[in-house]
Design a protein around this motif. Structure first.
Motif, mmCIF file in Angstrom:
data_model
loop_
_atom_site.group_PDB
_atom_site.id
_atom_site.type_symbol
_atom_site.label_atom_id
_atom_site.label_comp_id
_atom_site.label_asym_id
_atom_site.label_seq_id
_atom_site.Cartn_x
_atom_site.Cartn_y
_atom_site.Cartn_z
ATOM 1 N N UNK A 1 4.749 -31.715 42.365
ATOM 2 C CA UNK A 1 5.937 -31.943 43.190
ATOM 3 C C UNK A 1 6.752 -30.667 43.390
ATOM 4 N N UNK A 2 6.676 -29.736 42.421
ATOM 5 C CA UNK A 2 7.453 -28.496 42.519
ATOM 6 C C UNK A 2 6.708 -27.379 43.265
ATOM 7 N N UNK A 3 5.444 -27.604 43.642
ATOM 8 C CA UNK A 3 4.641 -26.650 44.426
ATOM 9 C C UNK A 3 4.841 -25.212 43.913
ATOM 10 N N UNK A 4 4.386 -24.906 42.700
ATOM 11 C CA UNK A 4 4.632 -23.571 42.135
ATOM 12 C C UNK A 4 3.878 -22.472 42.887
ATOM 13 N N UNK A 5 4.626 -21.462 43.304
ATOM 14 C CA UNK A 5 4.054 -20.298 43.990
ATOM 15 C C UNK A 5 3.970 -19.130 43.013
ATOM 16 N N UNK A 6 2.890 -18.351 43.161
ATOM 17 C CA UNK A 6 2.706 -17.156 42.339
ATOM 18 C C UNK A 6 2.312 -15.974 43.227
ATOM 19 N N UNK A 7 2.894 -14.839 42.929
ATOM 20 C CA UNK A 7 2.474 -13.574 43.511
ATOM 21 C C UNK A 7 2.202 -12.616 42.373
ATOM 22 N N UNK A 8 0.942 -12.228 42.192
ATOM 23 C CA UNK A 8 0.543 -11.455 41.007
ATOM 24 C C UNK A 8 0.233 -10.008 41.396
ATOM 25 N N UNK A 9 0.842 -9.066 40.681
ATOM 26 C CA UNK A 9 0.664 -7.634 40.925
ATOM 27 C C UNK A 9 -0.281 -7.068 39.861
ATOM 28 N N UNK A 10 -1.545 -6.915 40.231
ATOM 29 C CA UNK A 10 -2.562 -6.462 39.277
ATOM 30 C C UNK A 10 -2.673 -4.946 39.284
ATOM 31 N N UNK A 11 -2.226 -4.308 38.200
ATOM 32 C CA UNK A 11 -2.413 -2.868 38.047
ATOM 33 C C UNK A 11 -3.714 -2.598 37.312
ATOM 34 N N UNK A 12 -4.348 -1.455 37.638
ATOM 35 C CA UNK A 12 -5.600 -1.080 36.985
ATOM 36 C C UNK A 12 -5.740 0.429 37.013
ATOM 37 N N UNK A 13 -6.581 0.947 36.130
ATOM 38 C CA UNK A 13 -6.779 2.388 36.009
ATOM 39 C C UNK A 13 -8.245 2.720 36.206
ATOM 40 N N UNK A 14 -8.504 3.789 36.960
ATOM 41 C CA UNK A 14 -9.866 4.265 37.209
ATOM 42 C C UNK A 14 -10.169 5.438 36.290
#
Length: 432
Positions: free
Chosen positions: A181-194
């Motif tokens: 009912x609360x329709x949870x939204x997520x925006x995920x910022x994935x950092x990574x190292x080369x």
């Protein structure tokens, strides 16, 4: 177990230096080119085929590439499904391929499969079979056509989720009627190292040495500031092709470090999309000869770590009056700070030091536009009286199924006692 060997040098076709100036060779250009070669080109023949071996110092044209790029759709309805799952470390992705009789549109059309869990640290040798349940489908940017990538979770033959199957618990939380009912939204910022392959040192850094101090690298441009843009761009296009809800990329504060963002995604979808994007990134770096690490602090010292900041909102937070809901959610998060920290990634204590845009791991804090807090609230959210919050605590190696479902559980399902709520309100000094 089946093994696939890399092509031998005999398969490689060397092209002369002056020919490399014309750019990549297509099969049509190659056919035309070899017909015009002088007798100096060594020509090997058999009754079945001819191989033109042209000596060169610079480039190679590998005929295996032609087979890899074959479009088989005119000849068969069969497709290749790459079954992907999370291995025993909780951060490694594994996969293997299966032929499916025809194209599919939904995971329910795919058969369950199994693998040797004793080789992934997920089962004992005497009872090693682990069952794969298909859960989400993405288009395969490597094979193209109707071929697919399949995100799976893992079970015992009796149908019980194995301990590393974090998706199962997350799906239970996201299927709760209150959460739906609360329709949870997520925006995920994935950092990574080369990292460079042989020395395991960041890409672009001098071997055993250091570049100039942080400052010019974040969102920068130029050969002395940005290392690995081709990998970031390749990932961007691969995600768009696959159907992953990628929303952006950028170079990060530490040179050799990058970030991509996925979302807004609803519920369990956020975890599926992040895991599939991580798989694509592993495959792209594999092809590029670069090592990917999700370590939250790959280089000790005065360098930023790598996080996986998670932006989150509910329907109530996005509606008028939502700012009060956000502050109530922050209060609940403060009361369960230790529970969240323990689930937010291995080695996170090396990153959450109170320096380099982080909060101290032992202290919960929040603030508007403050990147040194546990929870950041944006200026627009404060101004509009509704919006979202950003949890800056998760490490780059966090499990997105765990983090997203725990946020939903704490802010929607969990109810603190009145006494604890009052004490927490005083402690973190919530302000309108």
């Amino acid at each position: 177990m089946a093994q696939i060997l890399a092509p031998s040098p005999q398969w490689q076709m060397r092209v002369s230096k002056n020919l490399m100036d014309v750019g990549p060779l297509t099969p049509k250009m190659w056919s035309s080119l070899v017909l015009k070669q002088s007798k100096k080109g060594a020509i090997k023949t058999s009754s079945k085929f001819k191989v033109y071996a042209l000596q060169s110092e610079n480039g190679t044209v590998n005929r295996v590439e032609q087979l890899l790029n074959l479009d088989v759709t005119p000849y068969t309805d069969k497709i290749i499904a790459e079954y992907i799952w999370i291995g025993g470390s909780g951060t490694d992705v594994r996969s293997k391929s299966k032929t499916i009789s025809k194209p599919v549109e939904h995971p329910s059309e795919l058969p369950k499969w199994n693998y040797d869990g004793s080789s992934t640290g997920q089962a004992p040798g005497e009872d090693s079979e682990v069952i794969l349940y298909p859960q989400a489908i993405f288009k395969d940017p490597f094979r193209g056509g109707n071929n697919i990538l399949v995100i799976c979770d893992t079970y015992t033959p009796a149908g019980e989720p194995i301990p590393t199957n974090k998706r199962y618990r997350a799906a239970q939380i996201f299927s709760n009627p209150k959460v739906i009912a609360e329709v949870p939204w997520f925006g995920i910022e994935q950092e990574y190292t080369l990292l460079q392959t042989n020395v395991k040192w960041p890409l672009g850094w001098p071997a055993g040495g250091y570049p100039g101090p942080q400052g010019p690298y974040y969102c920068g441009a130029g050969a002395d500031k940005i290392f690995g843009r081709d990998i970031s761009d390749a990932l961007y296009k691969a995600c768009l092709y696959a159907g992953i809800n990628i929303s952006g990329t950028n170079g990060e504060v530490m040179p050799g470090q990058w970030e991509f963002q996925v979302g807004p995604s609803v519920g369990i979808e956020a975890g599926d999309h992040i895991w599939c994007a991580r798989y694509l990134l592993e495959r792209i770096t594999e092809q590029a000869g670069v090592v990917l690490t999700l370590d939250p602090k790959p280089i000790e010292g005065d360098w930023n770590g790598a996080g996986c900041h998670t932006n989150y909102s509910t329907k109530s937070m996005r509606e008028d009056g939502g700012y009060e809901k956000i502050k109530k959610a922050i209060l609940s998060l403060s009361l369960r700070h230790k529970d969240h920290i323990s689930a937010y990634g291995e080695g996170n204590e090396r990153r959450l030091t109170g320096k380099h845009e982080t909060a101290d791991i032992n202290t919960f804090s929040w603030g508007v536009a403050n990147r040194g807090c546990s929870i950041r609230v944006g200026r627009d959210t404060e101004k509009n009286g509704k919006g979202y919050l950003e949890d800056r605590r998760p490490a780059s190696n966090m499990d997105p199924y765990v983090v997203t479902s725990l946020l939903a559980e704490t802010t929607i399902l969990w109810e603190p006692t009145l006494e604890a709520e009052a004490l927490a309100a005083q402690k973190i000094a919530l302000k309108v």
